[in-house]
Design a protein around this motif. Structure first.
Motif, mmCIF file in Angstrom:
data_model
loop_
_atom_site.group_PDB
_atom_site.id
_atom_site.type_symbol
_atom_site.label_atom_id
_atom_site.label_comp_id
_atom_site.label_asym_id
_atom_site.label_seq_id
_atom_site.Cartn_x
_atom_site.Cartn_y
_atom_site.Cartn_z
ATOM 1 N N UNK A 121 0.852 -1.185 0.000
ATOM 2 C CA UNK A 121 0.000 0.000 0.000
ATOM 3 C C UNK A 121 0.887 1.234 0.000
ATOM 4 N N UNK A 122 0.670 2.115 -0.951
ATOM 5 C CA UNK A 122 1.422 3.366 -1.037
ATOM 6 C C UNK A 122 0.484 4.503 -0.667
ATOM 7 N N UNK A 123 0.809 5.177 0.410
ATOM 8 C CA UNK A 123 0.006 6.308 0.886
ATOM 9 C C UNK A 123 0.465 7.571 0.169
ATOM 10 N N UNK A 124 -0.429 8.187 -0.579
ATOM 11 C CA UNK A 124 -0.098 9.375 -1.357
ATOM 12 C C UNK A 124 -1.401 10.107 -1.654
ATOM 13 N N UNK A 125 -1.321 11.176 -2.451
ATOM 14 C CA UNK A 125 -2.539 11.902 -2.815
ATOM 15 C C UNK A 125 -3.546 10.964 -3.471
ATOM 16 N N UNK A 126 -3.049 10.068 -4.292
ATOM 17 C CA UNK A 126 -3.872 9.045 -4.931
ATOM 18 C C UNK A 126 -3.310 7.688 -4.526
ATOM 19 N N UNK A 127 -3.797 7.117 -3.427
ATOM 20 C CA UNK A 127 -3.212 5.879 -2.894
ATOM 21 C C UNK A 127 -3.226 4.742 -3.905
ATOM 22 N N UNK A 128 -2.159 3.953 -3.861
ATOM 23 C CA UNK A 128 -2.003 2.838 -4.790
ATOM 24 C C UNK A 128 -1.837 1.542 -4.014
ATOM 25 N N UNK A 129 -2.501 0.498 -4.475
ATOM 26 C CA UNK A 129 -2.369 -0.844 -3.913
ATOM 27 C C UNK A 129 -1.740 -1.741 -4.968
ATOM 28 N N UNK A 130 -0.610 -2.364 -4.614
ATOM 29 C CA UNK A 130 0.053 -3.285 -5.528
ATOM 30 C C UNK A 130 -0.148 -4.701 -5.028
ATOM 31 N N UNK A 131 -0.816 -5.503 -5.833
ATOM 32 C CA UNK A 131 -1.371 -6.826 -5.514
ATOM 33 C C UNK A 131 -2.650 -6.626 -4.690
ATOM 34 N N UNK A 132 -3.649 -7.409 -4.950
ATOM 35 C CA UNK A 132 -4.876 -7.370 -4.138
ATOM 36 C C UNK A 132 -4.944 -8.526 -3.155
ATOM 37 N N UNK A 133 -4.199 -9.595 -3.437
ATOM 38 C CA UNK A 133 -4.322 -10.800 -2.633
ATOM 39 C C UNK A 133 -5.431 -11.702 -3.150
ATOM 40 N N UNK A 134 -5.458 -12.905 -2.611
ATOM 41 C CA UNK A 134 -6.501 -13.868 -2.963
ATOM 42 C C UNK A 134 -7.873 -13.338 -2.566
#
Length: 240
Positions: free
Chosen positions: A30-43
Motif C-alpha cells: 500500500x502506497x500512501x499518497x494523494x492518490x493511494x495505490x495498492x500493488x497486488x490485491x491478494x486472494x
C-alpha cells in the motif's frame, strides 16, 4: 490466518498474510499518497483481512490505483471486491493485461500504460515496465517507484517460510533454496526461462533499486542492483 501491516519505507506499507499450511507469505503493498495505490490485491478469500489491514493506514475506499504484475489469483483475485469498495479506483496495467484479461474480468476499462510510462500519484512516480514471462505470464509487468527507488518485483526472489518484513541480508540464496525445494517436491518451477529472461533482469538491475518489494518473503533494502544480477546468475544456473 493472520494479516499484519508494516511500514517498510516512508508511506510504503507491506500487508502480509502467512499461510502455515503451505509455509508461504502473501504480500500486498500500500502506497500512501494523494492518490493511494495498492500493488497486488491478494486472494479473494483474503479480502476481509487485507481490507482491515489497509484501514489501519487509510480509508480503503480512498484507493485510487490498483496494479499488479500478471493475472493470477494472489495478484488480483480480490480485484473486483476492491473495485466495488473503492468507487474511484482504476486498474493500471499494460495493453496485454488489459485486453486479454482485465477489461473482461472487471467489466470496465483499465488504464493502459506503455512501457516506460510514468504514473504520478502525488509525490510518487511509478514507472511501468513490461517484462513478459518475468516472473511469468505473457502479461507480466513490474512497477518502479522512482522517488524511493523501489522495485515492486512480484514473484521474483520468492522465499518460503515466515521471515521478517524487511531484511538487509542475502535473499538470493533463500530464493535459490525455494526453487530447489519446489523441484524436490515435484512442482514445476514457477519461472519460465526464455532468451529474454537474463536481458530483462539486467535491465531491472540498471534501475539501481534500493528496495525490492517482494510478494513472497522478506523485502530487501540495500544494493538491489547487485541482488538482481546475482538472481540472474542463480536463475540461469537453476532453471536456465
Amino acid at each position: 490466518m493472520k494479516t499484519t501491516i508494516d511500514e517498510i519505507a516512508p508511506d510504503l506499507f507491506r500487508v502480509c498474510t502467512y499461510l502455515s499450511k503451505i509455509n508461504l507469505q502473501f504480500n500486498q503493498f500500500l502506497v500512501k499518497d494523494d492518490e493511494p495505490l495498492l500493488y497486488h490485491t491478494g486472494l479473494r478469500g483474503m479480502f476481509p483481512q487485507v481490507r482491515d489491514a489497509v484501514a489501519k493506514v487509510l480509508d480503503p475506499a480512498a484507493i485510487r490505483w490498483i496494479s499488479f504484475s500478471h493475472f493470477e489469483s494472489d495478484e488480483c483475485g480480490s480485484l473486483n471486491d476492491w473495485l466495488s469498495l473503492a468507487p474511484r479506483a482504476k486498474v493500471a496495467t499494460g495493453v496485454v493485461g488489459a485486453l486479454v484479461n482485465i477489461n473482461d474480468f472487471t467489466g470496465r476499462h483499465a488504464r493502459i500504460l506503455a512501457d516506460g510510462e510514468v504514473l504520478a500519484t502525488g509525490s510518487k512516480r511509478f514507472r511501468f515496465l513490461e517484462t513478459p514471462q518475468v516472473p511469468h505470464a505473457w502479461d507480466a509487468s513490474l512497477l518502479f517507484e522512482e522517488t524511493g527507488a523501489t522495485l515492486f518485483c512480484s514473484d521474483l526472489l520468492l522465499q518460503t517460510g515466515n521471515p521478517s518484513p524487511l531484511t538487509v541480508s542475502d535473499i538470493v540464496e533463500p530464493a535459490r533454496q525455494a526453487l530447489l525445494d519446489y523441484e524436490a517436491g515435484r512442482l514445476a518451477h514457477p519461472y519460465p526461462y526464455t532468451r529474454r529472461t537474463d536481458a530483462t533482469l539486467q535491465k531491472l538491475a540498471e534501475l539501481e533499486p534500493r528496495l525490492l518489494a517482494t510478494m513472497h518473503g522478506s523485502s530487501f533494502t540495500g544494493d538491489g542492483a547487485a541482488a538482481l544480477r546475482e538472481a540472474a546468475r542463480m536463475y540461469a544456473e537453476v532453471i536456465g
